[in-house]
Scaffold this motif. Structure first.
Motif, mmCIF file in Angstrom:
data_model
loop_
_atom_site.group_PDB
_atom_site.id
_atom_site.type_symbol
_atom_site.label_atom_id
_atom_site.label_comp_id
_atom_site.label_asym_id
_atom_site.label_seq_id
_atom_site.Cartn_x
_atom_site.Cartn_y
_atom_site.Cartn_z
ATOM 1 N N ARG A 126 0.055 4.077 1.012
ATOM 2 C CA ARG A 126 -0.271 4.923 2.172
ATOM 3 C C ARG A 126 0.246 4.345 3.475
ATOM 4 O O ARG A 126 0.821 5.054 4.288
ATOM 5 C CB ARG A 126 -1.785 5.112 2.288
ATOM 6 C CG ARG A 126 -2.338 6.072 1.260
ATOM 7 C CD ARG A 126 -3.763 6.500 1.621
ATOM 8 N NE ARG A 126 -4.364 7.156 0.454
ATOM 9 C CZ ARG A 126 -5.578 6.898 -0.002
ATOM 10 N NH1 ARG A 126 -6.350 6.016 0.598
ATOM 11 N NH2 ARG A 126 -6.046 7.532 -1.044
ATOM 12 N N CYS A 127 -0.006 3.027 3.709
ATOM 13 C CA CYS A 127 0.324 2.452 5.021
ATOM 14 C C CYS A 127 1.355 1.327 4.937
ATOM 15 O O CYS A 127 1.750 0.774 5.959
ATOM 16 C CB CYS A 127 -0.937 1.951 5.725
ATOM 17 S SG CYS A 127 -1.573 0.405 5.024
ATOM 18 N N CYS A 165 -6.550 -2.508 0.116
ATOM 19 C CA CYS A 165 -5.740 -2.474 1.324
ATOM 20 C C CYS A 165 -6.678 -2.603 2.522
ATOM 21 O O CYS A 165 -7.410 -1.653 2.826
ATOM 22 C CB CYS A 165 -4.962 -1.163 1.414
ATOM 23 S SG CYS A 165 -4.104 -1.036 3.014
ATOM 24 N N CYS A 167 0.832 -1.204 0.000
ATOM 25 C CA CYS A 167 0.000 0.000 0.000
ATOM 26 C C CYS A 167 0.871 1.261 0.000
ATOM 27 O O CYS A 167 1.767 1.393 0.832
ATOM 28 C CB CYS A 167 -0.906 -0.015 1.230
ATOM 29 S SG CYS A 167 -1.889 1.496 1.389
ATOM 30 N N CYS A 225 -6.259 0.465 5.018
ATOM 31 C CA CYS A 225 -6.828 1.775 4.668
ATOM 32 C C CYS A 225 -8.313 1.710 4.315
ATOM 33 O O CYS A 225 -8.996 2.725 4.317
ATOM 34 C CB CYS A 225 -6.082 2.372 3.477
ATOM 35 S SG CYS A 225 -4.360 2.747 3.812
HETATM 36 ZN ZN LIG Z 1 -3.059 0.971 3.222
#
Ligand SMILES: [Zn+2]
Length: 265
Positions: free
Chosen positions: A242-243, A260, A240, A263
């Motif tokens: 983002r995370c 994900c 991911c 998220c």
């Molecule tokens: Zn994520």
């Protein structure tokens, strides 16, 4: 499979290159031969895209209806074209350009009534003509009362036309939305965001002729230069952006959906 941005992109291209010309239409493979005779030598007025369908309007009120499906592919050549490669279902020879179509799910000559019937089974297409507010309202009417997961609803061409597996994954990731959420639990505000993101993604896809969901800043490069999976945030990705968790897949509406769980939980 080409998604809605691609059919609209092709419709513009084919209109630019062939509209107003009398086309020699043949079927080197043979399967389209009888239909080809109905339009060959006629003028193609315009090409129209609705969802994943293409309609080529000819002067004699006949139309060629094409659905590319998973394997359909166009090849452009200058006129005269070279010998056909593979199973060319349909070949057009125009003044300057020629066009080959291999492997479509649908390629047939129809009348206006049949076009109406095909369109009648489709939900609104965000990229097609018509009032944007009306289209959004029609999709919401279906979504808000449905117990099906939103991940199935957006892929259902009778709910909204033109969304395929890549747009679906990228859409829910952008919104941080769990794709298993039933339509009936979505809420108007979430649907509003979903529609806004979808229209934006499809317009970007039409502009570039390919799906691009990352921003230039995220990619660290101009969007037009992006290729392959560098164009996406979640589709086909391992982790991911983002995370950093692992991207997982779940099957919704018989297609693999990348998401994900961190998220989008
Ligand atoms: Zn994520």
């Amino acid at each position: 499979m080409p998604e809605g941005h691609k059919t609209h992109f092709l419709a513009r291209q084919h209109t630019d290159w062939f509209a107003g010309q009398s086309l020699k239409v043949t079927s080197p493979q043979g399967r389209f031969r009888g239909d080809a005779r109905k339009v060959s030598g006629r003028v193609m007025d315009r090409c129209e895209a609705i969802g994943k369908h293409l309609f080529y309007h000819f002067e004699n009120d006949r139309l060629i209806h094409v659905h590319l499906g998973r394997y359909g592919k166009y090849r452009m050549h200058s006129t005269p074209p070279p010998a056909p490669v593979g199973l060319v279902r349909m070949r057009w020879v125009g003044q300057t350009w020629s066009l080959d179509l291999n492997g479509p799910t649908t390629c047939r000559v129809i009348d206006r009534q049949t076009r109406e019937e095909v369109i009648g089974k489709l939900g609104p297409d965000p990229l097609a003509e018509g009032s944007p507010a009306r289209k959004k309202a029609l999709v919401w009417e279906t979504v808000r009362v449905s117990g099906k997961p939103i991940g199935a609803l957006v892929l259902d061409q009778s709910v909204v036309a033109g969304v395929g597996n890549i747009f679906r994954a990228e859409l829910f990731f952008e919104l941080g939305l769990d794709p298993r959420t039933p339509g009936i639990e979505l809420g108007k505000a979430t649907f509003d965001s979903l529609w806004k993101s979808l229209v934006k993604m499809m317009r970007t896809g039409l502009k570039y002729g390919k799906i691009i969901t990352v921003t230039a800043k995220e990619a660290g490069a101009p969007r037009a230069t992006l290729e392959g999976r560098d164009r996406f945030r979640v589709y086909g990705k391992a982790s991911c952006p983002r995370c950093d968790r692992s991207i997982e897949t779940i099957e919704i509406a018989a297609r693999k959906l990348y998401w994900c769980p961190g998220c989008q939980g």
